[in-house]
Design a protein around this motif. Structure first.
Motif, PDB file in Angstrom:
ATOM      1  N   UNK A 134       1.649  13.341  -4.538  1.00  0.00           N
ATOM      2  CA  UNK A 134       0.922  12.324  -3.792  1.00  0.00           C
ATOM      3  C   UNK A 134       0.688  11.070  -4.629  1.00  0.00           C
ATOM      4  N   UNK A 135       0.363  11.249  -5.910  1.00  0.00           N
ATOM      5  CA  UNK A 135       0.081  10.097  -6.780  1.00  0.00           C
ATOM      6  C   UNK A 135       1.304   9.204  -6.933  1.00  0.00           C
ATOM      7  N   UNK A 136       2.468   9.802  -7.089  1.00  0.00           N
ATOM      8  CA  UNK A 136       3.690   8.998  -7.225  1.00  0.00           C
ATOM      9  C   UNK A 136       4.043   8.299  -5.915  1.00  0.00           C
ATOM     10  N   UNK A 137       3.776   8.943  -4.806  1.00  0.00           N
ATOM     11  CA  UNK A 137       3.994   8.317  -3.500  1.00  0.00           C
ATOM     12  C   UNK A 137       3.104   7.086  -3.346  1.00  0.00           C
ATOM     13  N   UNK A 138       1.834   7.208  -3.769  1.00  0.00           N
ATOM     14  CA  UNK A 138       0.910   6.078  -3.688  1.00  0.00           C
ATOM     15  C   UNK A 138       1.405   4.903  -4.507  1.00  0.00           C
ATOM     16  N   UNK A 139       1.895   5.184  -5.707  1.00  0.00           N
ATOM     17  CA  UNK A 139       2.386   4.118  -6.575  1.00  0.00           C
ATOM     18  C   UNK A 139       3.625   3.453  -5.987  1.00  0.00           C
ATOM     19  N   UNK A 140       4.567   4.261  -5.488  1.00  0.00           N
ATOM     20  CA  UNK A 140       5.799   3.702  -4.901  1.00  0.00           C
ATOM     21  C   UNK A 140       5.486   2.883  -3.657  1.00  0.00           C
ATOM     22  N   UNK A 141       4.575   3.392  -2.815  1.00  0.00           N
ATOM     23  CA  UNK A 141       4.214   2.663  -1.603  1.00  0.00           C
ATOM     24  C   UNK A 141       3.511   1.352  -1.932  1.00  0.00           C
ATOM     25  N   UNK A 142       2.605   1.387  -2.929  1.00  0.00           N
ATOM     26  CA  UNK A 142       1.891   0.164  -3.309  1.00  0.00           C
ATOM     27  C   UNK A 142       2.873  -0.901  -3.794  1.00  0.00           C
ATOM     28  N   UNK A 143       3.898  -0.486  -4.543  1.00  0.00           N
ATOM     29  CA  UNK A 143       4.903  -1.445  -5.012  1.00  0.00           C
ATOM     30  C   UNK A 143       5.675  -2.029  -3.834  1.00  0.00           C
ATOM     31  N   UNK A 144       6.060  -1.180  -2.888  1.00  0.00           N
ATOM     32  CA  UNK A 144       6.764  -1.659  -1.692  1.00  0.00           C
ATOM     33  C   UNK A 144       5.895  -2.638  -0.907  1.00  0.00           C
ATOM     34  N   UNK A 145       4.616  -2.314  -0.727  1.00  0.00           N
ATOM     35  CA  UNK A 145       3.714  -3.169   0.040  1.00  0.00           C
ATOM     36  C   UNK A 145       3.511  -4.518  -0.641  1.00  0.00           C
ATOM     37  N   UNK A 146       3.444  -4.524  -1.978  1.00  0.00           N
ATOM     38  CA  UNK A 146       3.287  -5.781  -2.714  1.00  0.00           C
ATOM     39  C   UNK A 146       4.498  -6.682  -2.488  1.00  0.00           C
ATOM     40  N   UNK A 147       5.698  -6.107  -2.552  1.00  0.00           N
ATOM     41  CA  UNK A 147       6.922  -6.898  -2.347  1.00  0.00           C
ATOM     42  C   UNK A 147       6.970  -7.439  -0.916  1.00  0.00           C
ATOM     43  N   UNK A 148       6.662  -6.589   0.061  1.00  0.00           N
ATOM     44  CA  UNK A 148       6.705  -7.015   1.459  1.00  0.00           C
ATOM     45  C   UNK A 148       5.671  -8.105   1.743  1.00  0.00           C
ATOM     46  N   UNK A 149       4.448  -7.911   1.270  1.00  0.00           N
ATOM     47  CA  UNK A 149       3.399  -8.901   1.542  1.00  0.00           C
ATOM     48  C   UNK A 149       3.626 -10.195   0.771  1.00  0.00           C
ATOM     49  N   UNK A 150       4.238 -10.106  -0.410  1.00  0.00           N
ATOM     50  CA  UNK A 150       4.573 -11.336  -1.138  1.00  0.00           C
ATOM     51  C   UNK A 150       5.547 -12.174  -0.323  1.00  0.00           C
ATOM     52  N   UNK A 151       6.557 -11.530   0.258  1.00  0.00           N
ATOM     53  CA  UNK A 151       7.522 -12.264   1.088  1.00  0.00           C
ATOM     54  C   UNK A 151       6.845 -12.854   2.321  1.00  0.00           C
ATOM     55  N   UNK A 152       5.937 -12.081   2.954  1.00  0.00           N
ATOM     56  CA  UNK A 152       5.237 -12.586   4.142  1.00  0.00           C
ATOM     57  C   UNK A 152       4.290 -13.730   3.783  1.00  0.00           C
ATOM     58  N   UNK A 153       3.665 -13.656   2.612  1.00  0.00           N
ATOM     59  CA  UNK A 153       2.763 -14.720   2.160  1.00  0.00           C
ATOM     60  C   UNK A 153       3.508 -16.033   1.986  1.00  0.00           C
ATOM     61  N   UNK A 154       4.796 -15.950   1.626  1.00  0.00           N
ATOM     62  CA  UNK A 154       5.613 -17.158   1.458  1.00  0.00           C
ATOM     63  C   UNK A 154       6.186 -17.624   2.796  1.00  0.00           C
ATOM     64  N   UNK A 155       6.686 -16.685   3.580  1.00  0.00           N
ATOM     65  CA  UNK A 155       7.409 -17.032   4.815  1.00  0.00           C
ATOM     66  C   UNK A 155       6.482 -17.549   5.905  1.00  0.00           C
TER      67      UNK A 155
END
Length: 293
Positions: free
Chosen positions: A211-232
């Protein structure tokens, strides 16, 4: 069935939150003359917070924590955090729609002021409950009582507010890039909500991966996605070369509630806010993986 009453700061804080939210929605229903969906939303925020707090108090009063179908280490603080955010949103939205520029009868205005004041008091009470209940360093507690768990609540709530502003009127159908932003909000909201439900239902151990590794991987994915949305999102809403408008329309100043341009700006700010929340979440989740290792 024994009734257990243990006086504590947490108990009195919950009682205060319950009373304040009850007064807020009672006054609003009785004499504030609220109308359309905005008023219904505010009343829902107060009524839902009151009902949930009453449920938590009754379960603990009768000692039914072990019989509850949810994790009692995670449910009360999760609910308190949502209640704090709901009452905070009502404390902002209600005066914006029902006190801003309102004339009318002074008695109705007085009811609206009272509802706003008690909504603010309920917000403070629920924030105090979260502060008292959250995990301290070195303390064994449920995931939702930790900083990453509370961040998940904030992330899903901010996403819900984005959905409210982006859907009435629909703001994402002018360009495929804006539809991409909408998909980012939906994907991250669904995954964060799923994590919260897994924790409340104590189902994290059923996952086929740590579960801990899933949380870390998901948080990284969410940061990348939201960074793109924050720009677009700002580019395709405020850049004239992409069909946007830099200037705030004059009719926004006289409009009741929030105009379309202001809603686009609000979504841009909330997108940046959620990006920051997910970034902090990533830092905590990464530390969690290293500590577990």
């Amino acid at each position: 069935m024994a009734i257990v009453v243990q006086s504590s700061p947490l108990l009195w804080t919950r009682l205060a939150a319950m009373v304040f939210s009850c007064v807020a929605f009672s006054v609003a229903v009785h004499g504030a003359r609220v109308f359309h969906g905005t008023g219904d939303w505010c009343i829902f925020c107060w009524a839902f917070s009151f009902a949930g707090t009453l449920l938590v108090l009754l379960v603990e009063l009768f000692g039914l924590q072990t019989r509850a179908p949810v994790s009692w280490k995670n449910f009360p603080i999760t609910f308190a955090c949502y209640a704090a955010l709901l009452c905070l949103s009502a404390s902002i939205i209600f005066p914006l729609y029902f006190l801003k520029g309102s004339g009318g009868q002074s008695e109705i205005r007085d009811y609206r002021i009272v509802a706003t004041v008690f909504s603010c008091l309920a917000t403070i009470a629920y924030m105090s409950e979260v502060s008292i209940s959250k995990a301290r360093p070195g303390e064994v507690a449920g995931y939702m009582a930790t900083a990453p768990g509370l961040l998940k609540v904030c992330e899903t709530f901010v996403a819900c507010i984005i959905f409210v502003f982006i859907s009435d009127p629909v703001l994402y159908d002018r360009h495929h890039a804006l539809k991409y932003c909408m998909s980012v909000y939906c994907i991250c909201f669904i995954l964060s909500a799923a994590i919260i439900l897994l924790c409340i239902g104590e189902c994290t151990g059923c996952l086929p991966f740590p579960f801990a590794r899933f949380l870390s991987a998901y948080a990284l994915l969410a940061v990348v996605l939201y960074l793109s949305a924050t720009i677009i999102w700002p580019i395709f809403n405020f850049d004239p070369n992409n069909g946007g408008s830099k200037q705030r329309p004059y009719n926004c100043s006289s409009a009741i509630g929030v105009c379309t341009w202001d809603k686009c700006l609000t979504v841009a700010v909330l997108t940046a806010l959620n990006f920051i929340l997910y970034l902090v979440d990533l830092i905590y989740s990464t530390r969690l993986v290293f500590v577990s290792a």
